[in-house]
Each structure stands twice: as C-alpha cells, then as structure tokens.
Design an enzyme around this catalytic site. Structure first.
Site, PDB file in Angstrom:
ATOM      1  N   HIS A  17      23.165   1.090   5.714  1.00 28.11           N
ATOM      2  CA  HIS A  17      23.928   2.311   4.418  1.00 28.11           C
ATOM      3  C   HIS A  17      25.046   3.292   4.708  1.00 28.11           C
ATOM      4  O   HIS A  17      24.823   3.794   5.655  1.00 28.11           O
ATOM      5  CB  HIS A  17      23.397   2.579   2.991  1.00 28.11           C
ATOM      6  CG  HIS A  17      22.200   3.485   3.666  1.00 28.11           C
ATOM      7  ND1 HIS A  17      23.050   4.721   3.854  1.00 28.11           N
ATOM      8  CD2 HIS A  17      21.011   4.028   3.925  1.00 28.11           C
ATOM      9  CE1 HIS A  17      21.871   5.806   4.061  1.00 28.11           C
ATOM     10  NE2 HIS A  17      21.035   5.057   3.870  1.00 28.11           N
ATOM     11  N   GLU A 106      14.172   1.561   1.831  1.00 28.42           N
ATOM     12  CA  GLU A 106      13.490   2.856   2.415  1.00 28.42           C
ATOM     13  C   GLU A 106      12.025   3.357   2.414  1.00 28.42           C
ATOM     14  O   GLU A 106      11.527   3.064   2.543  1.00 28.42           O
ATOM     15  CB  GLU A 106      14.545   3.514   2.306  1.00 28.42           C
ATOM     16  CG  GLU A 106      14.318   5.407   2.687  1.00 28.42           C
ATOM     17  CD  GLU A 106      14.954   5.527   3.901  1.00 28.42           C
ATOM     18  OE1 GLU A 106      14.181   4.886   5.221  1.00 28.42           O
ATOM     19  OE2 GLU A 106      16.048   6.379   4.171  1.00 28.42           O
TER      20      GLU A 106
END
Length: 311
Positions: A17, A106
C-alpha cells in the site's frame, strides 16, 4: 496438482500500500484502529504512480496484446484506497475481477493505543526475532505465514477450477495489494525460504512492486523483472539470488540441486558413496559388539570377586 498452462498467470505481482498516516506518524494508531488508517495525500500519489508502472510493465509485450488482470486486496482502508488509485491506469475491459481477501491483511499487532507499550513491544520483537515473536493479543509472522499458506491453496484452486473465468487466449496477471510483512511472508512461502532467510529480508517501500514472472520452463522468478542489485537491496543472499536466476530457465517440478540451503545445517558429514555408508555402519556395529563384550567380561569378573568375598 495439474495446471493447464494456458490458465496459469504470466505474472504474480505484489504491491504494498501507499504511504499511510501510520507510516507518517505512529501516534495515528492511538487514535484510529489499524484497519481504518487511511492513506496520506502522498500515499495516493504513490499508488497512482504504481498503477502507471504496472500498466507499462504488463502492456510492454507487443506479442501479447490481450492481457488481463485479476486483483486480490487486503480489507484494510489503506490497501483498498491503494487499489482504487491503481485502477485509474486500467480500462474496465482489462480487469477480470477483484476479490477482497482477509487472509492477506496486515499482521495483527494487538492493542496499540499506548505509544510507550508499542515502542517497548517492537523492541522486544527485535530481540527475540521477527518471525516467531507474537505481539500480546496479536500475531507473530509465523501466524501470518499460516494464513498466507491457506490463501495460496485457495488461489491455486481458483486457477485449477477456472473460477476467475480466464480466457485461455488472454495473458493473465494476478496483482496482490497487501502489506509489507505479508508480502515478505508470501515470498517466503512460495520460494520455500527458511526462517533465517526471512529474518534477513527488508520491508518493501510504500507502493513498491515486486514481480514474480513465469520463466521459460514455467517456474516463477523475481530475477526476470528485477536486477541483482534490487534483489540484494531486498535482503536476498547470494544463494537466494542464484536460485532466482536458476528459476528463469527451470522447468516446473525440477529441483535446484545447488540451492539445498537446509542440508548444511543438518547433514555436514555426508559420505561420498553408499559403500562408505555400509562400511561405517559395519564398523559401528563391530565397535558396539566389542564394547558389549568388554562390559560382559567386566561384569563376570566383578561377580567372581563378589562371590569370593561372600564366601
């Protein structure tokens, strides 16, 4: 598992990201849940630039004009926003589909509302090792490895059963928009790297792209799109880089005999032939028999001495 080569992706591309508010200021985690941390304006620009780089890469081969993409994306706000910006570089007909995939989220760092606790916990991780250390109320990298392994199994089932509805005449590119540690664990699982090798890897930068491309024989390699200097910067050892280069020309199912990085840790005294192994076994057996005979002799003599004393 048998795959139709026409349905296999040409590339599997990992994208981290863009810059998030948490990357810019760790205090953001004390105010906002990790999954809701947004991109910064810089992060959105980075993501758009990543989309442009992806388009340039995938469309560069004039002999494969009918290329397509399928995206897997982590459910976190920063990865979803990154994908939206990447998508600006592609027309609708180029994208087969998108799947939000919770297993590539994550690493769960636990409850990090208190900055001092966060700092102390990350310092403890550095002391005890990044792979096995489990955050209080959170995950270890080993936990992430398990769910990424499960995701990979599902991914191959999707391909085997053509759940992605791939046209065999199209060149398929799978793009996984995820996080730094998750991407490293994905590569570890795919290339069968050891824990020690994982510990030496560096995190990708925001919106950095890592491309696994199918080589001449069907094996995937990082060395087709990336230079040796890039692989070194990522933390790959010379042996790992040599394995990536071997994969460029390797055929699916082949075993790289020059990359047996586990052998030296467990078998550092191999003999050169089966005959030597047999001779060693015979010698050991004779030594054990001789030692047993000596023990029996000592026992008999001790018995005689005991009997004499008793009398």
């Amino acid at each position: 598992m048998i795959h139709d080569n026409k349905l296999l992706p040409k590339r599997i591309i990992l994208v981290r990201h863009g810059e998030s508010e948490g990357n810019l200021d760790t205090a953001a985690y004390t105010r906002t849940p990790d999954n809701k941390i947004p991109l910064t304006e810089c992060g959105r620009v980075q993501a758009r630039e990543a989309g442009a780089r992806l388009h340039a890469l995938i469309s560069s081969n004039a002999s494969s004009p009918e290329w397509r993409l399928f995206f897997y994306v982590s459910p976190y706000e920063r990865t979803r926003s990154t994908l939206r910006e990447i998508g600006r570089s592609f027309s609708r007909r180029r994208v087969i589909g998108v799947r939000e995939e919770c297993r590539i989220r994550e690493q769960d760092f636990g409850n990090f509302q208190v900055q001092e606790r966060m700092r102390a916990t990350k310092m403890a991780r550095e002391r005890f090792g990044r792979f096995f250390y489990r955050f209080p109320e959170g995950e270890s990298a080993a936990d992430v490895f398990d769910r990424v392994s499960s995701f990979l199994e599902s991914l191959w089932r999707d391909i085997d059963m053509n759940r992605l509805h791939i046209d065999p005449t199209h060149e398929l590119n799978l793009v996984i928009v995820s996080h730094g540690l998750t991407s490293r664990v994905f590569l570890m699982k795919w290339f069968k790297w050891t824990v020690e090798q994982f510990e030496g890897l560096n995190n990708p930068g925001n919106s950095e792209i890592r491309v696994m491309e199918s080589g001449y024989g069907g094996e995937y390699s990082l060395a087709i799109h990336h230079s040796e200097e890039e692989l070194q910067a990522w933390g790959l050892s010379p042996e790992m880089i040599a394995d990536q280069k071997w994969r460029v020309h390797a055929h699916k199912g082949e075993w790289n005999e020059h990359s047996l990085w586990n052998f030296g840790q467990f078998f550092d005294h191999f003999t050169d032939s089966d005959k030597e192994c047999e001779d060693e076994a015979v010698e050991e057996e004779e030594e054990e028999e001789e030692e047993g005979a000596n023990l029996q002799t000592d026992s008999d003599e001790n018995g005689k001495e005991c009997n004499g004393q008793c009398c």
